[in-house]
Design a protein around this motif. Sequence first.
Motif, short mmCIF file in Angstrom:
data_model
loop_
_atom_site.label_atom_id
_atom_site.label_comp_id
_atom_site.label_asym_id
_atom_site.label_seq_id
_atom_site.Cartn_x
_atom_site.Cartn_y
_atom_site.Cartn_z
N ILE A 123 12.76 10.12 -4.77
CA ILE A 123 12.23 11.00 -5.80
C ILE A 123 10.71 11.49 -5.47
CG2 ILE A 123 11.52 11.34 -8.09
CD1 ILE A 123 13.65 9.08 -8.96
N ILE A 124 9.91 10.39 -5.29
CA ILE A 124 8.54 10.42 -5.07
C ILE A 124 7.90 9.10 -4.71
CG2 ILE A 124 7.88 9.87 -7.35
CD1 ILE A 124 5.87 12.30 -7.45
N ASP A 125 6.82 9.27 -3.70
CA ASP A 125 6.13 8.21 -3.39
C ASP A 125 4.59 8.30 -3.48
OD1 ASP A 125 6.21 9.28 0.45
OD2 ASP A 125 5.45 10.36 -1.43
N ILE A 126 3.95 7.38 -3.33
CA ILE A 126 2.47 7.18 -3.38
C ILE A 126 1.94 6.19 -2.53
CG2 ILE A 126 2.48 5.83 -5.50
CD1 ILE A 126 0.12 7.54 -6.89
N ARG A 127 0.69 6.54 -2.19
CA ARG A 127 0.01 5.62 -1.23
C ARG A 127 -1.10 4.90 -2.18
NH1 ARG A 127 -0.49 6.00 4.53
NH2 ARG A 127 0.44 7.88 5.42
N SER A 128 -1.77 3.69 -1.83
CA SER A 128 -2.46 2.89 -2.64
C SER A 128 -3.93 3.49 -2.89
CB SER A 128 -2.54 1.59 -2.02
OG SER A 128 -3.05 1.62 -0.82
N ASN A 129 -4.06 4.72 -1.93
CA ASN A 129 -5.33 5.24 -1.98
C ASN A 129 -5.43 6.45 -2.97
OD1 ASN A 129 -3.86 7.21 -0.67
ND2 ASN A 129 -5.37 7.27 1.08
N CYS B 162 12.01 1.18 -8.20
CA CYS B 162 10.66 1.31 -7.57
C CYS B 162 10.77 0.41 -6.38
CB CYS B 162 9.50 0.91 -8.16
SG CYS B 162 9.37 -0.97 -8.85
N ALA B 163 9.92 0.62 -5.48
CA ALA B 163 10.16 0.09 -4.03
C ALA B 163 8.67 -0.09 -3.67
CB ALA B 163 11.14 0.48 -2.83
N GLU B 164 8.31 -1.19 -2.96
CA GLU B 164 6.82 -1.29 -2.33
C GLU B 164 7.16 -1.68 -0.88
OE1 GLU B 164 4.56 -4.74 -3.46
OE2 GLU B 164 6.40 -5.76 -4.34
N SER B 165 5.83 -1.37 -0.06
CA SER B 165 5.94 -1.86 1.17
C SER B 165 4.28 -2.14 1.68
CB SER B 165 6.39 -0.50 2.07
OG SER B 165 6.00 -0.98 3.58
N GLU B 166 4.49 -3.24 2.43
CA GLU B 166 3.04 -3.55 2.97
C GLU B 166 2.79 -3.07 4.21
OE1 GLU B 166 0.82 -7.63 4.20
OE2 GLU B 166 2.55 -7.90 2.92
N GLY B 167 1.77 -2.30 4.65
CA GLY B 167 1.60 -1.96 6.07
C GLY B 167 1.80 -0.49 6.01
N GLY B 168 2.12 0.33 4.98
CA GLY B 168 1.91 1.64 4.92
C GLY B 168 3.19 2.50 5.47
N TYR B 169 4.27 1.81 5.87
CA TYR B 169 5.33 2.25 6.44
C TYR B 169 6.53 1.86 5.70
CZ TYR B 169 2.25 3.51 10.07
OH TYR B 169 1.06 4.10 11.04
N GLY B 170 7.87 2.71 5.81
CA GLY B 170 9.03 2.40 5.37
C GLY B 170 9.65 1.95 6.60
N ASP C 166 0.80 -1.22 0.16
CA ASP C 166 0.09 -0.05 -0.24
C ASP C 166 0.90 1.48 -0.17
OD1 ASP C 166 -0.98 -0.20 3.40
OD2 ASP C 166 0.95 -0.11 2.60
N TYR C 167 2.20 1.26 -0.14
CA TYR C 167 3.04 2.29 -0.17
C TYR C 167 4.22 1.99 -1.28
CZ TYR C 167 6.25 5.84 1.65
OH TYR C 167 7.05 7.13 1.51
N PHE C 168 4.47 2.98 -2.16
CA PHE C 168 5.05 2.83 -3.06
C PHE C 168 6.23 4.02 -3.56
CE2 PHE C 168 3.28 -1.02 -4.78
CZ PHE C 168 1.61 -0.83 -4.18
#
Lengths: 116, 114
Positions: free
Chosen positions: A47-53, A90-98, A31-33
């Motif tokens: 560079i930039i991030d985005i949430r899944s919402n 690119c990078a992804e994370s589950e749980g909304g936190y890095g 949910d976080y990229f």
Amino acid sequence: GESVGLHLPTLSVQEGDNSIINCAYSNSASDYFIWYKQESGKGPQFIIDIRSNMDKRQGQRVTVLLNKTVKHLSLQIAATQPGDSAVYFCAESEGGYGGSQGNLIFGKGTKLSVKP
Amino acid sequence: DVKVTQSSRYLVKRTGEKVFLECVQDMDHENMFWYRQDPGLGLRLIYFSYDVKMKEKGDIPEGYSVSREKKERFSLILESASTNQTSMYLCASSSGQEPLYGYTFGSGTRLTVV
């Protein structure tokens, strides 16, 4: 297992053109990229991030697009400059936190070369 | 300017030596990470830490250990360096708190084991 991958390992563009770097992810719970840029001999830089919402987020000359339906992430760089030459992850994370709730999982990177 | 500082940019060590890679962050971050980066393999997580004196194995911990005695410092230790540990080593930190900014990376240490 879950993985983050890239469609193209290298991309060459003409200075002034727009660049599009793609990334596929497989964990539907992510949910976080984030997109990182790594110049030669340096560590990756945020560079930039985005949430899944969200499905789109814009920064200075960069836009990230998220398509959750097909689990696809892209980075668009407008008016590409020689200084944009680098490897982009690119990078992804589950749980909304890095951090403790979900470590980042990184793709292998795309090398962007800008021709003058 | 917030920073993650790795003590050495380049290191050359002999096989069998004990090697210490140091990383310091000035952002009061709880979380710290060690990665190695090799061509075609991307970033691979070695160890991470969510708190002082706490450590967790990543994907490739074999041949490495870590130490986190203070919040700002996270050390990677190669107990007996081998040639297959020649690589770029990257340290990172994150707050794990809102707002989310992912990881901040150091500039990397390029280690050559001969």
